[in-house]
Structure formats: structure tokens, C-alpha cells
Scaffold this motif. Sequence first.
Motif, short mmCIF file in Angstrom:
data_model
loop_
_atom_site.label_atom_id
_atom_site.label_comp_id
_atom_site.label_asym_id
_atom_site.label_seq_id
_atom_site.Cartn_x
_atom_site.Cartn_y
_atom_site.Cartn_z
N GLY A 1 13.40 -46.33 120.71
CA GLY A 1 14.46 -46.10 121.68
C GLY A 1 15.14 -44.76 121.46
O GLY A 1 15.45 -44.04 122.42
N GLU A 2 15.40 -44.39 120.20
CA GLU A 2 16.04 -43.11 119.90
C GLU A 2 15.15 -41.96 120.33
O GLU A 2 15.62 -40.94 120.85
CB GLU A 2 16.36 -43.01 118.41
N LEU A 3 13.82 -42.15 120.13
CA LEU A 3 12.89 -41.09 120.51
C LEU A 3 12.89 -40.91 122.03
O LEU A 3 12.96 -39.77 122.53
CB LEU A 3 11.47 -41.46 120.02
N LEU A 4 12.85 -42.04 122.77
CA LEU A 4 12.87 -41.94 124.23
C LEU A 4 14.19 -41.35 124.71
O LEU A 4 14.23 -40.55 125.65
CB LEU A 4 12.68 -43.33 124.84
N LYS A 5 15.29 -41.74 124.03
CA LYS A 5 16.60 -41.22 124.40
C LYS A 5 16.66 -39.71 124.16
O LYS A 5 17.21 -38.97 124.98
CB LYS A 5 17.67 -41.95 123.57
N GLU A 6 16.11 -39.23 123.07
CA GLU A 6 16.12 -37.80 122.77
C GLU A 6 15.27 -37.02 123.77
O GLU A 6 15.66 -35.92 124.21
CB GLU A 6 15.61 -37.57 121.34
N ILE A 7 14.14 -37.63 124.17
CA ILE A 7 13.28 -36.96 125.17
C ILE A 7 14.04 -36.83 126.48
O ILE A 7 14.04 -35.76 127.11
CB ILE A 7 11.98 -37.78 125.36
N GLU A 8 14.73 -37.93 126.90
CA GLU A 8 15.49 -37.88 128.14
C GLU A 8 16.66 -36.89 128.03
O GLU A 8 16.99 -36.19 128.97
CB GLU A 8 16.01 -39.28 128.49
N GLY A 9 17.29 -36.87 126.82
CA GLY A 9 18.40 -35.93 126.61
C GLY A 9 17.94 -34.49 126.71
O GLY A 9 18.64 -33.64 127.27
N ARG A 10 16.78 -34.16 126.14
CA ARG A 10 16.26 -32.78 126.23
C ARG A 10 15.95 -32.43 127.69
O ARG A 10 16.18 -31.30 128.13
CB ARG A 10 15.02 -32.63 125.36
N ILE B 1 23.29 -37.19 135.50
CA ILE B 1 23.70 -38.60 135.43
C ILE B 1 22.50 -39.52 135.65
O ILE B 1 22.48 -40.65 135.16
CB ILE B 1 24.84 -38.91 136.43
N THR B 2 21.47 -39.04 136.37
CA THR B 2 20.25 -39.84 136.49
C THR B 2 19.60 -39.98 135.12
O THR B 2 19.13 -41.07 134.73
CB THR B 2 19.27 -39.18 137.48
N SER B 3 19.56 -38.86 134.34
CA SER B 3 19.00 -38.92 132.98
C SER B 3 19.83 -39.85 132.09
O SER B 3 19.28 -40.63 131.30
CB SER B 3 18.94 -37.51 132.39
N ILE B 4 21.16 -39.77 132.20
CA ILE B 4 22.01 -40.65 131.40
C ILE B 4 21.78 -42.10 131.78
O ILE B 4 21.78 -43.00 130.93
CB ILE B 4 23.49 -40.25 131.59
N ARG B 5 21.51 -42.34 133.06
CA ARG B 5 21.23 -43.71 133.49
C ARG B 5 19.92 -44.21 132.88
O ARG B 5 19.81 -45.38 132.49
CB ARG B 5 21.15 -43.74 135.02
N ASN B 6 18.93 -43.31 132.77
CA ASN B 6 17.67 -43.70 132.13
C ASN B 6 17.87 -43.98 130.64
O ASN B 6 17.25 -44.86 130.07
CB ASN B 6 16.64 -42.59 132.32
N ILE B 7 18.77 -43.19 130.00
CA ILE B 7 19.03 -43.37 128.58
C ILE B 7 19.76 -44.67 128.30
O ILE B 7 19.41 -45.42 127.38
CB ILE B 7 19.85 -42.17 128.04
N THR B 8 20.78 -44.97 129.12
CA THR B 8 21.67 -46.11 128.83
C THR B 8 21.30 -47.38 129.57
O THR B 8 21.80 -48.45 129.23
CB THR B 8 23.12 -45.74 129.20
N ASN B 9 20.47 -47.26 130.63
CA ASN B 9 20.15 -48.41 131.49
C ASN B 9 21.42 -48.97 132.12
O ASN B 9 21.56 -50.16 132.36
CB ASN B 9 19.44 -49.51 130.69
N CYS B 10 22.40 -48.08 132.39
CA CYS B 10 23.69 -48.49 132.96
C CYS B 10 23.59 -48.49 134.48
O CYS B 10 22.92 -47.65 135.09
CB CYS B 10 24.79 -47.53 132.50
N GLN B 11 24.31 -49.42 135.12
CA GLN B 11 24.23 -49.58 136.58
C GLN B 11 24.94 -48.47 137.34
O GLN B 11 24.44 -47.99 138.36
CB GLN B 11 24.84 -50.94 136.98
#
Length: 882
Positions: A196-205, A225-235
Motif C-alpha cells: 500500500g505504501e508503495l502504491l501510495k508513493e507512486i500515486e503521490g509522485r 485531488i483525483t490522485s489523493i482520492r486514489n491514495i486514500t479511497n475517500c469518497q
Amino acid sequence: MANQQATTLENNELISNELDFMRNLHTISLSVIGQETGNIFNELLATAIDTAEAAKGIFQLFDDQSGLRIVAHKDLTAEFISLSDSIYEKQATLYLRPGEDMIIENVEQSAAFLKSPILAVLLSAGIRAVYCKPLFSRDGKLLGMLSTYYSAPHHPSGQTVRLLNQLSAYAVAVIHYLHTAEAAQQQQQQTRALVGELLKEIEGRKLLSELIGPQDLKQALAGAITSIRNITNCQSIAMRLEDQGDYPYFVWEGFSDEFIVQEQSLCTKDETGNAVLDETGQYLLECMCGNVIRGRVNPELPYFSPGGSFWCNSTSAVVVTAGPKQWHCQTRGRCRQFESVALVPLKLNETIIGLIQLNDKRQNLFSKELISYLEILGERIGAAVSQWWVRKKLETSLAELRKENLARREAQQKASQAYQQINQILERITDGFFALDNDWRYIYINAVAQKYWSFFTTAEMLGQKIWDLFPDAQPYYHQYLKAKQENIAVHFEAKAISSDRWLEVHAYPSPDGLSIYFRDITDQKNIKQQEQEYRTLLEEQIQLLNLDPDYTFIHDEDGKIVFWGKGAQRGYGWLEQEAVQKDFKNLLKTRFPLPFNEITAEVIAKGKWVGELVHTTKDNKQVTVRSCWLLRKQGHGRLKEIIEIDKDITEEKKMREELGRLETMKLVSQIAAGISHEIRNPMTTVRGYLQLLAKKNQYTEEHPVFKLMIEELDRANQIITEFLSLARNKPSALTEGSLNDIILSLTPLLEADAASQSKGFQTSLLPSIPKILVNTNEMRQLILNFVRNGLEATGPNGNVRISTYLEDHWVILSVEDNGCGIPDEILQNLGTPFLSTKPGGTGLGLPTCYNIARRHNALIDITTGPSGTTFYIKFPANPKGR
């Protein structure tokens, strides 16, 4: 033959026990294989208790932090469980050894327990024998302990020991299995977290790469904010950015349009809809968003991170648990439809320029690690936004610079025109103006200035040094020199060089010399002189007013106080700083005999007005004053002011009223003495004949009429009795007595009266109240009249309180009700005979009370209003009764 049968039965029982034991192990094995581990320890303990034929048991696991901890038990008291926790802490490894079971056949005979308080706890729990098996791994590490307890002395059989040994070995295997499964689960969770951290870092970059050098900031932040939504899975995610002091939404995703419109502004608005400023001059921001943006956070409180973020995973729990004063839990309410909420600041260095808002209707969406990562993204996004702003400002500055160059050329073309206009303005102004260069030479003189130097022409003065033309110009020399040397503007007043006119002079230095404006203020100086004389006269008047023993103050024609004398301070209680600039009508709660405007108009027209007013003091006492209003002479154009001189006539008015009441009593006494017997004699005769007629059979049907007539005659007789009591002038026989004793004797009767009307009655009596000279019967009549009047004056759920206390050598009896109060027209005539507001009332009750008070040398005061009425009966304290 019998021995052989017994042996066979015993063998069968042993075989049965073995089979039951194997079935239990099989059941436990199925639970372990199926990963249904919730009740494994309970099942192991139950098997041990059945196998050992015990009554109770306990299963404990060992860890390095807390020692042996209980994971399963059966039929044990809380006291025993607490004892087990205290015994088997981290010291368990000191006295437990592999293969050494603890068997105590009778705890009452065990040397280990004879003198120990543990024995009493064991006996209280119903334990008489103990069998404990420590559980060790193959390498000798303590894993736990399995204990069984008996309600009677007991020695385990060989089969029991053997089966429990097998069960212990099986329990050790189960514990090993559970530890291995737990370690595998933790490893799996760590692996998932790393992925998850790896995917989050990829999305963050990816997010940061989209922010580098964007041409459209809104489009770039929408992608962020689309990338942040992918990172957090927030609605729902949004960003707020600063815009003219407010922080509206800049981009958003997942929020409804209605939510965005309602929550767009964070500014607190006043009643007129204008934004409110805080003590720093910034807009006062509402809600938790405002707290995060303004840095009003405390990491030591719940829901805040060290990086300045707010986050929670259950807003419904926050609303339920938060107190009304927990500011850090307060929101405007619309975010409470979401369970998981996070607010992460967008920072440029340490400056907050906005925030990221994450909302989700699910619980437990966020973690500390995720919030920390979002704070890192918030700093990077803040830096990117700042760079975009800087670039935009640079582009704007370049465009403005191009416009400025064009404007400069136009300005140069207009400069000569402006110079001509300035000359025209300087010649038209009513002030004198001239300019000096750095060598003190005149370079410009306007026409007004020239008039003050009639002995020189403008042509003669231009190019000349001022000090050559006017060598003795003081204080001009020192002031002009100060302006040049200190490079500051100077302002001063001085007489003109060539006349007695006064001038106000302003000198302004510049790199090219000195510019001087001056204007004639002779008339203003004369006015100031007159004002000073007026002020001196005013001070003398104030001193005289302060010496006046009456209550004196000055107010304007609208009632605003401009002077508050010492007498007014003494009389009304307010200090000067409390009264000045206040409206005296509101401060003193004044009651006027005429409208205030009419009185003021009469003072302005005739110069004075005299009449009676009722003022209220600071301690809420009403004072009747004879008020004299005098128009104060003022200078031309000033507001009109009125001197009010008040003389306290409260006691004088009370004496007048009392004298009037006494005259009325005297008249009533004369009337009562003259007609009471003349009325009663025929009434007695009529009543007797009515009684005789009522006894005759032919008038049986008229009995109700006769009864009514007799009752009316009795009522009239009672009125005459009260009338005679009112007119009574004979002094009462007074003896030393206590008001409290009289009130206490009447309390049951008064409580019954109040209860019958569904109303309340209370007493508040000073225990050490001094005795007074009193006629007990008359005082009972007075108290009954006042309390019953009070009950009748109150509505449903009314209340009457009777109190006694001591005040300035007076014994006070107060009767207070929470009724609607007494109207002014009734209050002025209170105590007058036959005045009553009650249907069927005679109007003789209160006059009788006043008469009783007079015979006791007592005074009666009243306070009344919409919230109720209080009667104060003030008796002189008997010095011998203390």
C-alpha cells in the motif's frame, strides 16, 4: 466374584473416561483446523475440569510484559481472580519449573497456606484442593498454566494425571500453533502495508509531477485531488485556497453542489451580514476548517496531529462524547453527515495558504501514518501553488510595467499642464503660500501671502533670502531651521511680522527646499479665549453645585448626563464615571408627571420647571423628589443644557399620605361610632324573625331563600365588625413577643390555604430576630391578611414567601408574592377604605393592616412590578428583647 465385577466396572469407567477425553481433543482439533480460535481456551479448560473431575478451573497465558494473564475461567469469584492476577505477575518464572506440577490435596492442611491471607480467599471461593500444571515449551520457556480446583479434599488418580499430562502437551501445541498463525498474520499485514505504501508513493509522485509548471492551476489541483482520492479511497475531497481573506473551495470532487454552496465561506458574519474581524485584523473564520487554517490546534488534544491537521474516524462518537466547551470538537454541523473527516493544511514553509478536506460516510478510514503522508503532500502542493502564484504575479507585474511605461509618457505630456494648474490652485486658495530653496531664497509667493508684506512687492522678494528681508523673524527662524535640519514637518502659531494678527503656520521640507502654508486664525484665537473664560465660569459653577446638599446634575435636552454632582452621587449611588454620558431617564428609571418632551419644551420656553419626579437609586430604591429644572445659559450655537436640582421628599410625601390616611381613619371612626349600633339593631331583629319564619312548616319551600338572607345579614354584620375594627382608636395592649413565634403558629394554616389553591408558601426566618412590643391577636390578623392577599394576587402555581430579618435597628417582616403587581392608580391610594380589586371584596383588609401597623409604631413600604409585590412592615426593635 464380586471383586471381579468391581474390577470390570472400574475398567469400563476408565475406558469411558479415555473415550470422553479423546472426543474432547477431537472437537478442539476441529476448532483449530477451522481457525475457530475464539473459544479454544475455554474448551481446553472445560476438558481439563471434566477429566480431573474438578469443580472449577482457570487457564492462564504468559507474556513478558504482564506475566500470567487469565484467558479462561469457570465458576470463580472476582476476589479470587484478582488474587490470581496479583500472585502470577512477572515473577511466575521464578517458582514454576518444567514437569513440576502443584498438587495440594487439602488447602487447610497445607503449610504454604496456614498463615497466609490466601487461605481465606480460597475457602471463600469454595476451593479445598488444587491441581496446577505449568505449560512449558520444549526449550523450557513458560507458555502458561492450567489449574483445576476441587470443592473437597482430593487426590488425583493416576489416569487423571496421565490424561492431564496429555492435555497439557496438546495445549502447548495449540499455543505454538496460535503464536505461529499470529506471526504469519502480522507478516501478511506488514506485506500488505508495504504494498500500500508503495502504491501510495507512486500515486503521490504522479500527483507532484502534474503540479510542475501547470498553465491552469484549477485543472492541476483537480488532478491532484483525483490522485489523493486514489491514495486514500475517500469518497469526497476538496481544496480551499485563500481569496481576499476568505478561504472558499477552489476544487472539489464527490461533494454535492448544495454542500459546496452552503460551506463555501468560512467567515463569521454579524447581524447585518458583514464579515467579522478578529483581534489581529483578519477575518474571524468559523468551523474546524477555520481552526486548522488559523493554526488554532493543540496536538495534545484528541483529533489533532503534530503537523496541525484535524482528523477523526467517527464524527457521531465525537458529537456524543464532546462537552459543550470542547472547542476542538465543534463544527457547523454539515460535516456530521460524514463519519470519517480529515482537514490537512496546505503550507508554504510555516504559512498556511489553504487546506485539503477529506470526508467519507464510512468509519475508520484514516490512520496516523496516512495523515502524516497527506501533510507531506500538503506541503508540496502548497509550494507548487505558491510557485504558480509567484509566476502569475510576475506576469501581471510585467504587464503592469508595460502599462506604466505608456502611462509615464502620457504623464510627461501632462506635467506642464499640471504645473500650470498647480500655480492656478495656489493662487486661488485662501491660505498664504510661499516656497524657499535650500539657500533660504524665495522662489514662489502667492497673492494671499503678498498681502501680509505690503512693504515689499513679489518681484522685490523673489530671489532674496528670507533672513535678509526679515532678520528678526522669531519664532519663524527656529521652526524653519528645525524643519530643514530634522527633515520633519513643523506646525506652530505666531503673530504676523508686520501686524498683530495671529497666524497658523505649517512648514514642509523637501530635497529642493521648504514649502510654507499659513492662515489667519485671529478670530479663532478670540473664540478660544472666550471658551477659556466660559470654562473657568463653568468650573466655578460646578464647585457651587457640588456644595449644594440637594441632588444636582446637568443633562442636555435629550436627557444625556453631562455633569454629575457630589450630591447626586450621595443621593442616587452612582459615581461620576458611571453616570456621565448616560441617559438619566434610563439610569434613574424616572417616572414623570408629564411627558419628558413637554417638560423640556417648557424649560426651553420659560427657563424653568418645578414638579415631583420618582427616581430609582443604584440599590433599586424609589425616591420621590421635588425637582427644579433650570435652563443653563450657553454660548452661541451650543446645545441646550438643563440643570436639575432634586430635593428628596420621600419621607415628607409618606408623612403627607399618612396624615391623609389618618384623617380618613378619623372620619371612618366617627361614621362607625355613629351608625354601627343603629344598623346592627334592626339587622338583629330582621335576622331573628327570619329564623322564626324558617321554622314554620308553611314556609318549608322558602328555606333556601331564608338561609340566603340570613347569610347576607351575617356577611353585612361581618363588614360592620371589620369597619369597627378599622375605626378603632383605642391603643392596643402590647407585650414583648417574637414575630417568628407568631408566624410559626400560623404556618400550618397558611400552608393549608396555599395547598388548597395549588400554590406554594415558604418561610425564611432569622433565627436570632429581636423581640418587639406586639399585640399577638392583631399581628396574627395582619399576617393572615397580607399572606391571603398575596395568594389571591398570584395566578396558577403562584408562590408567597414570608421572611423576617434585621436592618438598621428595625425588625422587618416582608411578605412577597410573584403576582402581576399593583397598578399605579391603585398603588397611589393603597390603604384607603373600601378600595378593592377583588370581586366581592370590602376594601377594609389593607386599611385594617395599616391601622394595626400604626398602633405598633410600624411603617409599611411597598415594592411592586410585573414580577410581583413585596410588603415590608418595619417594627422598631425592642432593646430589651435582644
